[in-house]
Motif scaffolding. Structure first.
Motif, PDB file in Angstrom:
ATOM      1  N   VAL A 609      13.575  21.925  -5.542  1.00  0.00           N
ATOM      2  CA  VAL A 609      14.233  23.106  -6.108  1.00  0.00           C
ATOM      3  C   VAL A 609      15.491  23.425  -5.321  1.00  0.00           C
ATOM      4  CG1 VAL A 609      14.008  25.577  -6.544  1.00  0.00           C
ATOM      5  CG2 VAL A 609      12.121  24.046  -7.078  1.00  0.00           C
ATOM      6  N   ALA A 610      15.422  23.324  -3.996  1.00  0.00           N
ATOM      7  CA  ALA A 610      16.604  23.581  -3.174  1.00  0.00           C
ATOM      8  C   ALA A 610      17.703  22.580  -3.493  1.00  0.00           C
ATOM      9  CB  ALA A 610      16.230  23.504  -1.700  1.00  0.00           C
ATOM     10  N   THR A 611      17.304  21.323  -3.717  1.00  0.00           N
ATOM     11  CA  THR A 611      18.284  20.294  -4.055  1.00  0.00           C
ATOM     12  C   THR A 611      18.981  20.626  -5.367  1.00  0.00           C
ATOM     13  OG1 THR A 611      16.947  18.630  -2.926  1.00  0.00           O
ATOM     14  CG2 THR A 611      18.594  17.830  -4.487  1.00  0.00           C
ATOM     15  N   ARG A 612      18.208  21.040  -6.352  1.00  0.00           N
ATOM     16  CA  ARG A 612      18.814  21.415  -7.637  1.00  0.00           C
ATOM     17  C   ARG A 612      19.789  22.574  -7.458  1.00  0.00           C
ATOM     18  NH1 ARG A 612      13.213  20.885  -9.525  1.00  0.00           N
ATOM     19  NH2 ARG A 612      13.013  18.842 -10.495  1.00  0.00           N
ATOM     20  N   ALA A 613      19.360  23.579  -6.695  1.00  0.00           N
ATOM     21  CA  ALA A 613      20.225  24.737  -6.475  1.00  0.00           C
ATOM     22  C   ALA A 613      21.512  24.335  -5.776  1.00  0.00           C
ATOM     23  CB  ALA A 613      19.479  25.788  -5.657  1.00  0.00           C
ATOM     24  N   ALA A 614      21.407  23.452  -4.802  1.00  0.00           N
ATOM     25  CA  ALA A 614      22.582  23.042  -4.043  1.00  0.00           C
ATOM     26  C   ALA A 614      23.525  22.190  -4.883  1.00  0.00           C
ATOM     27  CB  ALA A 614      22.154  22.283  -2.793  1.00  0.00           C
ATOM     28  N   THR A 615      22.968  21.242  -5.640  1.00  0.00           N
ATOM     29  CA  THR A 615      23.822  20.357  -6.433  1.00  0.00           C
ATOM     30  C   THR A 615      24.473  21.092  -7.598  1.00  0.00           C
ATOM     31  OG1 THR A 615      21.881  19.655  -7.681  1.00  0.00           O
ATOM     32  CG2 THR A 615      22.550  18.277  -5.841  1.00  0.00           C
ATOM     33  N   ASN A 616      23.752  21.993  -8.223  1.00  0.00           N
ATOM     34  CA  ASN A 616      24.318  22.718  -9.368  1.00  0.00           C
ATOM     35  C   ASN A 616      25.385  23.709  -8.945  1.00  0.00           C
ATOM     36  OD1 ASN A 616      22.871  21.382 -11.258  1.00  0.00           O
ATOM     37  ND2 ASN A 616      21.325  22.951 -11.552  1.00  0.00           N
ATOM     38  N   SER A 617      25.192  24.354  -7.817  1.00  0.00           N
ATOM     39  CA  SER A 617      26.146  25.366  -7.362  1.00  0.00           C
ATOM     40  C   SER A 617      27.100  24.834  -6.300  1.00  0.00           C
ATOM     41  CB  SER A 617      25.389  26.580  -6.801  1.00  0.00           C
ATOM     42  OG  SER A 617      24.537  26.172  -5.739  1.00  0.00           O
ATOM     43  N   ARG A 618      26.921  23.546  -5.932  1.00  0.00           N
ATOM     44  CA  ARG A 618      27.773  22.912  -4.929  1.00  0.00           C
ATOM     45  C   ARG A 618      27.809  23.723  -3.632  1.00  0.00           C
ATOM     46  NH1 ARG A 618      32.943  20.729  -8.547  1.00  0.00           N
ATOM     47  NH2 ARG A 618      31.677  19.610 -10.083  1.00  0.00           N
ATOM     48  N   THR A 619      26.662  24.132  -3.197  1.00  0.00           N
ATOM     49  CA  THR A 619      26.561  24.880  -1.951  1.00  0.00           C
ATOM     50  C   THR A 619      26.004  23.980  -0.859  1.00  0.00           C
ATOM     51  OG1 THR A 619      24.322  25.612  -2.502  1.00  0.00           O
ATOM     52  CG2 THR A 619      26.129  27.045  -3.173  1.00  0.00           C
ATOM     53  N   ALA A 620      26.139  24.421   0.365  1.00  0.00           N
ATOM     54  CA  ALA A 620      25.572  23.688   1.494  1.00  0.00           C
ATOM     55  C   ALA A 620      24.054  23.810   1.457  1.00  0.00           C
ATOM     56  CB  ALA A 620      26.120  24.242   2.802  1.00  0.00           C
ATOM     57  N   LEU A 621      23.385  22.838   2.080  1.00  0.00           N
ATOM     58  CA  LEU A 621      21.930  22.852   2.116  1.00  0.00           C
ATOM     59  C   LEU A 621      21.453  22.706   3.551  1.00  0.00           C
ATOM     60  CD1 LEU A 621      19.139  22.797   0.740  1.00  0.00           C
ATOM     61  CD2 LEU A 621      19.393  20.317   0.532  1.00  0.00           C
ATOM     62  N   THR A 622      20.649  23.659   3.960  1.00  0.00           N
ATOM     63  CA  THR A 622      20.012  23.576   5.269  1.00  0.00           C
ATOM     64  C   THR A 622      18.519  23.421   5.043  1.00  0.00           C
ATOM     65  OG1 THR A 622      21.689  24.964   6.333  1.00  0.00           O
ATOM     66  CG2 THR A 622      19.562  24.742   7.451  1.00  0.00           C
ATOM     67  N   PRO A 642      20.764  11.131  -0.471  1.00  0.00           N
ATOM     68  CA  PRO A 642      21.628  11.044  -1.665  1.00  0.00           C
ATOM     69  C   PRO A 642      22.639  12.177  -1.769  1.00  0.00           C
ATOM     70  CG  PRO A 642      19.366  10.547  -2.235  1.00  0.00           C
ATOM     71  CD  PRO A 642      19.342  11.043  -0.829  1.00  0.00           C
ATOM     72  N   LEU A 643      22.378  13.304  -1.129  1.00  0.00           N
ATOM     73  CA  LEU A 643      23.308  14.430  -1.232  1.00  0.00           C
ATOM     74  C   LEU A 643      24.575  14.215  -0.411  1.00  0.00           C
ATOM     75  CD1 LEU A 643      20.895  17.500  -1.016  1.00  0.00           C
ATOM     76  CD2 LEU A 643      21.924  16.499  -3.037  1.00  0.00           C
ATOM     77  N   GLU A 644      24.567  13.272   0.515  1.00  0.00           N
ATOM     78  CA  GLU A 644      25.702  13.099   1.406  1.00  0.00           C
ATOM     79  C   GLU A 644      26.952  12.642   0.660  1.00  0.00           C
ATOM     80  OE1 GLU A 644      24.482  10.450   4.443  1.00  0.00           O
ATOM     81  OE2 GLU A 644      22.996  11.831   5.317  1.00  0.00           O
ATOM     82  N   SER A 645      26.767  12.012  -0.506  1.00  0.00           N
ATOM     83  CA  SER A 645      27.917  11.538  -1.272  1.00  0.00           C
ATOM     84  C   SER A 645      28.546  12.630  -2.120  1.00  0.00           C
ATOM     85  CB  SER A 645      27.500  10.374  -2.175  1.00  0.00           C
ATOM     86  OG  SER A 645      26.511  10.807  -3.102  1.00  0.00           O
ATOM     87  N   VAL A 650      24.773  18.843   4.207  1.00  0.00           N
ATOM     88  CA  VAL A 650      23.331  18.792   4.402  1.00  0.00           C
ATOM     89  C   VAL A 650      23.021  18.841   5.897  1.00  0.00           C
ATOM     90  CG1 VAL A 650      21.221  17.498   4.000  1.00  0.00           C
ATOM     91  CG2 VAL A 650      23.059  17.432   2.312  1.00  0.00           C
ATOM     92  N   GLU A 651      22.122  19.732   6.256  1.00  0.00           N
ATOM     93  CA  GLU A 651      21.704  19.848   7.654  1.00  0.00           C
ATOM     94  C   GLU A 651      20.186  19.957   7.686  1.00  0.00           C
ATOM     95  OE1 GLU A 651      22.366  22.714  11.600  1.00  0.00           O
ATOM     96  OE2 GLU A 651      22.981  23.383   9.593  1.00  0.00           O
ATOM     97  N   GLU A 685      13.038   9.617  -4.964  1.00  0.00           N
ATOM     98  CA  GLU A 685      13.393   9.163  -6.308  1.00  0.00           C
ATOM     99  C   GLU A 685      13.825  10.330  -7.190  1.00  0.00           C
ATOM    100  OE1 GLU A 685       9.877   7.157  -7.433  1.00  0.00           O
ATOM    101  OE2 GLU A 685      10.500   5.216  -6.655  1.00  0.00           O
ATOM    102  N   GLU A 686      13.129  11.456  -7.069  1.00  0.00           N
ATOM    103  CA  GLU A 686      13.508  12.623  -7.881  1.00  0.00           C
ATOM    104  C   GLU A 686      14.867  13.143  -7.458  1.00  0.00           C
ATOM    105  OE1 GLU A 686      11.263  15.583  -9.414  1.00  0.00           O
ATOM    106  OE2 GLU A 686       9.303  14.635  -9.281  1.00  0.00           O
ATOM    107  N   ILE A 687      15.110  13.205  -6.142  1.00  0.00           N
ATOM    108  CA  ILE A 687      16.397  13.698  -5.666  1.00  0.00           C
ATOM    109  C   ILE A 687      17.518  12.763  -6.109  1.00  0.00           C
ATOM    110  CG2 ILE A 687      17.781  14.127  -3.597  1.00  0.00           C
ATOM    111  CD1 ILE A 687      15.279  15.184  -2.257  1.00  0.00           C
ATOM    112  N   THR A 688      17.258  11.464  -6.042  1.00  0.00           N
ATOM    113  CA  THR A 688      18.262  10.496  -6.487  1.00  0.00           C
ATOM    114  C   THR A 688      18.600  10.712  -7.962  1.00  0.00           C
ATOM    115  OG1 THR A 688      17.469   8.859  -4.892  1.00  0.00           O
ATOM    116  CG2 THR A 688      18.786   8.044  -6.738  1.00  0.00           C
ATOM    117  N   ALA A 689      17.574  10.959  -8.774  1.00  0.00           N
ATOM    118  CA  ALA A 689      17.805  11.212 -10.205  1.00  0.00           C
ATOM    119  C   ALA A 689      18.632  12.474 -10.406  1.00  0.00           C
ATOM    120  CB  ALA A 689      16.468  11.331 -10.931  1.00  0.00           C
ATOM    121  N   ILE A 690      18.354  13.504  -9.603  1.00  0.00           N
ATOM    122  CA  ILE A 690      19.106  14.760  -9.706  1.00  0.00           C
ATOM    123  C   ILE A 690      20.568  14.532  -9.349  1.00  0.00           C
ATOM    124  CG2 ILE A 690      19.382  17.063  -8.717  1.00  0.00           C
ATOM    125  CD1 ILE A 690      16.320  17.063  -8.315  1.00  0.00           C
ATOM    126  N   VAL A 691      20.783  13.822  -8.256  1.00  0.00           N
ATOM    127  CA  VAL A 691      22.151  13.558  -7.798  1.00  0.00           C
ATOM    128  C   VAL A 691      22.907  12.720  -8.814  1.00  0.00           C
ATOM    129  CG1 VAL A 691      23.522  12.414  -6.020  1.00  0.00           C
ATOM    130  CG2 VAL A 691      21.557  13.803  -5.372  1.00  0.00           C
TER     131      VAL A 691
END
Length: 698
Positions: A609-622, A642-645, A650-651, A685-691
């Motif tokens: 869920v955090a990954t989705r929030a970060a990728t959709n809103s282009r925010t930093a993720l801790t 996968p988020l590094e690209s 990401v921290e 795998e799920e995060i990769t699909a999201i990215v």
């Protein structure tokens, strides 16, 4: 004995006081036995007439209501009748019919045609016994077969919309298919029946064909002016109300003057004053006028229900003489009851079944359409006033009105018990969602949509990203307290419901939420927490988004969400919280998404869920690894590679290295266990699909 003007005035004050007390007492007794208050008040009016008070030694009815005082009471009764018909028109909303024209129309037409035909046929047996009427001046008037047949047909066809609506509100049936169709059918029934009655009155009063044509033409012209000219002008009342914030005395004066003038015009035309009042109620504003309408109802019912209508019941009771019924009245009364109950039931039942409704639901609608109540008395009083109904026939018809109204509630409990109501409520909810299997996110809003609602909607979209998803916006409106409204109680704030749905649909249409489909669910609820749990079961939602305010008000329900992913948003802080398990959580604050992972299935869900929030809103993720071990931290870092690209910082830190921001709501959130959907897929795998999905849409 003649009385002076001062004595008549004194008698009016005394009589009105007695009438109010007796009417309220009988109304309370009726409610105590699960009957509408109007049933008790009608009985009270009959009791104060020759049927009971006049049958006692000493002619108490003429002592309490001297003949020269009765005309004054009749004027007050007619005024009460005019206000009542305005309320009936005000409650009648054509929005009830939209989308249900075919089914409701079939039920309504059949429930009018069958009893009308049977009522007219029964007149062939009744007319020879009631072909003359003694008027108030002791003159005798002949009653034509046509006039009596028409009035009997209309009287058998009517449905009391206010009483029907009250029964639905009391049993919470307005959310069922039965309730909605019964209301829509009764609305069409009212429009057709009152139009038919106006035509019948024109025929009876007109006499000659030319006069009948004149009355009908003027009536049509009056209706055209009211709907085409006056209705647009009345729409300005809504702006006036919004500026004032309440119904002012000037606004109420405009409404009352409009009602009285409309009633006067139709009286002059030659149909009856009640039709003008009804039409004026029907053209009152409906769009965004829910609160205004309710205030008008509350103010007018103080006058109508407490003061004027009880007088109408008593004046009606003066023409009812149960003890004076002849020996042959028994079979006539049975015939009238059989035609009224059987005709209405058969007509409505056949109409419902013709639209492929189940037998139980068709029976429930037919029982509801059999309620007649005060509306029936209005028609009967017109018939007696025009010299169509004699005292004996009038008495039997009043008894019929009482019996059919009193039978509705107990018969409905047998034919359509509470279990059936709840079953149909859930079935209607599932039907609204459809059979399509979607990943659903339920968003529960507290009030009219605003900034917080928009943020909740975007959070829901983040939780549903990359899936074939549907977002359901749900609002629980407080169950209306209709104890203060007796006539206008009908639908508990149905106009408010329609307005709430329209607001949410407009909001959803202008808010961009990606590819997810958005639907609106609204319902009245006295226990929002319990209803939310039912709604989750019905919708099979994977995630529910709540506000912190809602969780505080419904803590028990919040604690019960132990198998559902829950996201809690606070309007007090610029944060979005995902609560899952005792340690796993997500927060979005000041452009940074935080995720706390406890290494469990809940933690994996939180990371997604955090990954989705970060990728959709282009925010930093801790990401905070609750497990202090280096293995858990490395696993989390690997999953988030996968988020590094992306344009996402990401921290990954351990719980010992991280301190929650001020006002951390995670600690205060209740423990909620998350149900994992598709847990066989790894986090990476799920995060990769999201990215990948995010990159494809950039």
């Amino acid at each position: 004995m003649e009385h002076s003007a001062a004595e008549i005035f004194g008698y009016v004050l005394l009589d009105v006081s007695v009438i109010i007390v007796i009417a309220r007492l009988f109304g309370r007794l009726a409610r105590a036995v699960r009957q509408p208050a109007v049933v008790g008040e009608i009985v009270a009016g009959i009791a104060l007439g020759p049927s009971l008070l006049g049958a006692l030694p000493g002619n108490l009815d003429t002592h309490l209501f001297p003949p020269d005082v009765v005309p004054s009471l009749k004027i007050l009764a007619q005024l009460g009748l005019v206000l009542f018909m305005f309320i009936v028109g005000l409650e009648l909303d054509v929005k009830l019919i939209r989308g249900r024209e075919r089914t409701a129309g079939s039920i309504s037409i059949a429930s009018i045609v069958v009893p009308f035909a049977l009522g007219a046929a029964a007149t062939l047996l009744l007319h020879p016994l009631h072909d003359t009427v003694t008027l108030e001046d002791d003159k005798t008037q002949e009653v034509s077969l046509l006039a009596l047949a028409l009035f009997m047909g209309v009287a058998m066809s009517i449905t009391a919309f206010p009483v029907l609506a009250r029964i639905l509100a009391d049993r919470k049936m307005h959310r069922t298919t039965v309730g909605v169709l019964a209301l829509a059918s009764a609305a069409i029934d009212d429009i057709l029946a009152w139009t038919l009655l106006a035509f019948v009155v024109a025929i009876v009063k007109g006499g000659s064909p030319f006069e009948v044509v004149r009355i009908v033409a003027l009536s049509a012209l009056f209706a055209a002016v009211m709907f085409g000219v006056v209705r647009p002008l009345l729409a300005r009342l809504v702006d006036w109300y919004n500026k004032a914030g309440r119904v002012t005395p000037d606004m109420l004066a405009v409404v009352l003057v409009g009602v009285l003038l409309s009633a006067w015009i139709t009286e002059e035309i030659g149909i009856h004053a009640i039709f003008g009042a009804f039409v004026f109620g029907a053209i009152m504003p409906r769009d965004n006028a829910h609160e205004m309408t309710r205030e008008v109802l509350e103010k007018l019912e103080q006058i109508s229900v407490l003061l004027l209508l009880p007088i109408f019941f008593v004046v009606t009771g003066f023409g009812v003489n149960i003890v004076g019924l002849t020996a042959g009245a028994a079979w006539q009364l049975l015939l009238i009851l059989a035609v009224a109950i059987g005709g209405k039931f058969i007509g409505a039942y056949v109409g419902a079944r013709s639209q492929r409704m189940p037998g139980q639901q068709s029976s429930a609608i037919a029982i509801l359409m059999n309620t007649r109540g005060l509306t029936e008395l209005v028609i009967l009083s017109i018939g007696k006033e025009l010299g169509v109904l004699d005292t004996e026939l009038f008495t039997m018809m009043v008894i019929m009105a009482l019996v059919t109204t009193a039978l509705a509630e107990p018969l409905l409990r047998i034919a359509y018990p509470e279990k059936a109501i709840q079953r149909d409520i859930e079935a209607a909810a599932k039907a609204a969602l459809g059979d399509e299997q979607l990943y659903r996110v339920l968003v529960v809003v507290d009030g009219p949509p605003g900034v917080t609602t928009e943020r909740m909607l975007h959070l829901a979209n983040a939780a549903a990203a990359g899936r074939h998803a549907e977002i359901l916006i749900s609002r629980f409106l407080p169950a209306a307290d209709n104890s203060g409204l007796e006539i206008g109680a009908g639908l508990p704030d149905l106009a408010g419901m329609a307005q709430a749905v329209e607001e949410l649909e407009t909001f959803a249409a202008r808010t961009s939420v990606g590819g997810a489909r958005v639907r609106v669910l609204c319902r009245f609820s006295s226990a929002p927490g319990t209803d939310l749990l039912r709604q989750l079961t019905t919708s099979e939602a994977e995630v529910v988004v709540l506000s912190a305010e809602w969780t505080r008000r419904n803590k028990e329900a919040f604690d019960a969400l132990d198998r559902t992913t829950v996201l809690v948003m606070s309007s007090e802080l610029p944060q979005i919280w995902f609560v899952s398990g005792s340690e796993a959580a997500v927060a979005v604050s000041n452009g940074t998404a935080f995720v706390r992972d406890d290494g469990s299935a809940d933690g994996r869900r939180a990371v997604l869920v955090a990954t989705r929030a970060a990728t959709n809103s282009r925010t930093a993720l801790t990401a905070i690894a609750t497990d202090a071990g280096s293995k858990a931290r490395r696993k989390l870092t690997y999953a988030l590679e996968p988020l590094e690209s992306l344009d996402t910082s990401v921290e990954v830190v351990s719980a010992t290295e991280w301190s929650a921001p001020e006002g951390d709501a995670i600690v205060a959130a209740a423990r909620v266990i998350d149900r994992l959907g598709g847990s066989e897929v790894s986090v990476r795998e799920e995060i990769t699909a999201i990215v990948d999905a995010h990159i494809a849409t950039r």
